[in-house]
Design an enzyme around this catalytic site. Structure first.
Site, PDB file in Angstrom:
ATOM      1  CD  GLN A  96      -1.114  -0.240   3.721  1.00  0.00           C
ATOM      2  OE1 GLN A  96      -1.345   0.701   4.478  1.00  0.00           O
ATOM      3  NE2 GLN A  96      -1.643  -1.445   3.881  1.00  0.00           N
ATOM      4  CG  HIS A  98      -0.498   5.685   3.806  1.00  0.00           C
ATOM      5  ND1 HIS A  98      -1.619   4.898   3.866  1.00  0.00           N
ATOM      6  CD2 HIS A  98       0.451   5.057   4.555  1.00  0.00           C
ATOM      7  CE1 HIS A  98      -1.373   3.835   4.623  1.00  0.00           C
ATOM      8  NE2 HIS A  98      -0.120   3.906   5.040  1.00  0.00           N
ATOM      9  CD  GLU A 133       1.824   3.507   8.082  1.00  0.00           C
ATOM     10  OE1 GLU A 133       0.620   3.832   8.148  1.00  0.00           O
ATOM     11  OE2 GLU A 133       2.199   2.385   7.681  1.00  0.00           O
ATOM     12  NE  ARG A 281      -6.420  -2.240   1.416  1.00  0.00           N
ATOM     13  CZ  ARG A 281      -7.303  -1.334   1.820  1.00  0.00           C
ATOM     14  NH1 ARG A 281      -7.931  -0.577   0.929  1.00  0.00           N
ATOM     15  NH2 ARG A 281      -7.559  -1.183   3.107  1.00  0.00           N
TER      16      ARG A 281
END
Length: 398
Positions: A96, A98, A133, A281
Site C-alpha cells: 500500500q 498513503h 506513520e 493498495r
C-alpha cells in the site's frame, strides 16, 4: 491521568499469540492483529473518571482544549491527531501507499462531490487527512519499504529465469528510474489475471529455490516466496520484488511518508500514525485496487530504507525523529531506583509500557502500568515516569 482500556482488532493476518503474550493473557486461538490506543472513531480507547466507562473520543469532544491543549486544537482541530498501535503480523499485510495532505484533500473532495458512499468498497479516501506513520520493532520485524534501484530490481527479476518477466527486466535496465518503475508497476497491475497468475506461480518456485541458497539476496527471495504463498496469483507478489526488503531489530524503526509503497510482513511492533484511514493498495489483498489513482499517488523514487535508531537527550528520553507534527514517538528505558523522569506537559500524551512495570506519577497520585498497559495524560498535566521497564511515549511535535 487515565488508564486506557483498548480494543484489539482481529484481522486475519494477525498473530494468535504475540499480543496475548504482551498483555499476559491466554490466547483465544483467533488472530489478534492490532491493539489501538487513542480516540479513533473506529475503536476508541475507553477511560473511567468516576462516572463509568466512556470513550476517550467523547472525553476529548467535550473539552478539546482542556484535553489536547490550545496549540494542538489550533493546528490539528478538536481531535487527537495521532493513533498509537501495537501491531502483530503473522502474515503479510497489503502492499500500500498513503497520499500526501494535498492529495488526500483533493481525493476526499472529489469522492464526496461524486456521492461515493463512505462505506463503499471502492472508496479510496475516507477522510481529508494524510497518514504518515512510524513502525518501531519490539521483535525482529520484516517488511518492504520503497523502491529498489531499477538495475537491482532487474537483477532480482532476471535471476528468477521466468520468460514472462523478461520484458520488465528490459524496461528497468533501459529507461530512466521514475519512468522505468512507473511502467513496470503499471504493467504488473494491469496484466491479464490468468497470465499473471502463471507468472506468479513460476516466480514463486524460483524464489523458493533462490531463497534456500547462499547469496546476498537469499533473505529477500525467501520473503517474496512467502508473500506469494500467502497470496497465490496476486500481481502484488511481483510488484513486491521491486521493493526493498528490510529487517528491523528490536528498537529500530522505519518512517513511512506519503507515496512510499510498503508492506509489513511479520513481527511485533509499536506503530504511530496520523489519524487517517486513507490507504491506496497495490496488491496482496482481495480489496479494491484503483490503479490510476494509485499511480497518481506513488512516488517513483528508489532508495535504501532509512532505518531509524532513537537518539537520547540529556533527560534520557530517546526520540525517533520524523519530519511531521501530528505525532512524536520516543522511548524511556527506566531503571529501578532511579529518580522519577519528568515528562513535558505541552500536549496530550499516550504512554505504553512495553516491558517491566512502571508508574506514571502525577499531582493526584500514581498510576501503575504493567507490560502491555497504557495511559492517557491530558495536555498540561504534570507527569513523571518511574520503575523498571520500557515505556513508549506518543505525543505531538508542535
Amino acid at each position: 491521568m487515565d488508564r486506557l482500556v483498548n480494543t484489539v482488532r482481529p484481522y486475519a493476518w494477525g498473530s494468535t499469540t504475540a499480543i496475548p503474550e504482551l498483555l499476559g493473557v491466554r490466547p483465544t486461538g483467533e488472530p489478534q492483529a492490532e491493539m489501538w490506543m487513542g480516540a479513533h472513531p473506529g475503536a476508541p480507547s475507553r477511560v473511567d473518571r468516576g462516572a463509568g466507562s466512556v470513550a476517550l473520543s467523547e472525553v476529548i469532544a467535550a473539552d478539546p482544549e482542556g484535553e489536547l491543549g490550545a496549540d494542538a486544537v489550533r493546528l490539528f482541530g478538536p481531535r487527537l491527531p495521532f493513533l498509537l498501535k501495537v501491531l502483530a503480523a503473522a502474515s503479510p499485510l497489503s502492499l500500500q501507499v498513503h497520499p500526501d495532505l494535498a492529495q488526500a484533500k483533493e481525493g476526499f473532495a472529489d469522492e464526496e462531490g461524486r456521492g461515493v458512499p463512505a462505506d463503499a468498497p471502492h472508496r479510496n479516501y475516507k477522510d481529508a487527512n494524510h497518514k504518515p506513520e512510524l513502525i518501531c520493532a519490539l521483535t525482529p520485524f520484516n517488511g518492504l519499504c520503497g523502491f529498489r534501484d531499477p538495475n537491482e530490481a532487474a537483477e532480482l527479476l532476471a535471476a528468477l529465469e521466468v520468460d514472462s518477466l523478461k520484458p520488465y527486466v528490459d524496461i528497468l535496465q533501459a529507461h530512466p528510474e521514475s519512468h522505468a518503475l512507473r511502467e513496470v508497476l503499471t504493467a504488473v497491475l494491469t496484466a491479464d489475471p490468468e497470465a499473471m497468475a502463471e507468472t506468479v506461480r513460476q516466480a514463486t518456485a524460483a524464489a523458493e529455490r533462490l531463497g534456500a541458497q547462499d547469496g546476498p539476496h537469499a533473505p529477500a527471495y525467501a520473503a517474496y516466496a512467502s508473500i506469494a504463498r500467502h497470496y497465490p496469483g496476486d500481481p502484488g507478489a511481483i510488484a513486491a520484488i521491486l521493493l526493498n526488503f528490510v529487517t528491523l531489530q528490536p528498537g529500530e524503526a522505519l518512517y513511512l511518508g506519503a507515496g512510499v509503497p510498503h508492506a509489513y510482513l511479520d513481527g511485533l511492533g509499536v506503530e504511530v500514525m496520523a489519524n487517517s484511514d486513507n490507504v491506496l493498495r497495490c496488491g496482496l489483498t482481495p480489496k479494491h485496487v484503483d490503479v490510476p489513482e494509485l499511480l497518481r499517488v506513488v512516488r517513483f523514487e528508489s532508495g535504501a530504507p532509512a532505518v531509524l535508531r532513537p537518539e537520547a537527550d540529556p533527560s534520557g528520553e530517546e526520540l525517533y525523529t520524523t519530519p511531521i507534527d501530528e505525532f512524536r514517538l520516543s522511548r524511556h528505558v527506566l531503571a529501578d531506583g532511579a529518580a522519577p523522569r519528568p515528562l513535558p506537559t505541552t500536549g496530550p500524551q499516550i504512554l505504553l509500557c512495553a516491558s517491566g512495570e512502571v508508574s506514571v506519577c502525577g499531582a493526584d497520585g500514581e498510576l501503575p502500568l504493567k507490560r502491555g498497559e497504557s495511559a492517557f495524560v491530558p495536555a498540561g498535566e504534570e507527569a513523571a515516569l518511574s520503575g523498571d521497564g520500557t515505556v513508549f511515549r506518543a505525543t505531538v511535535t508542535a
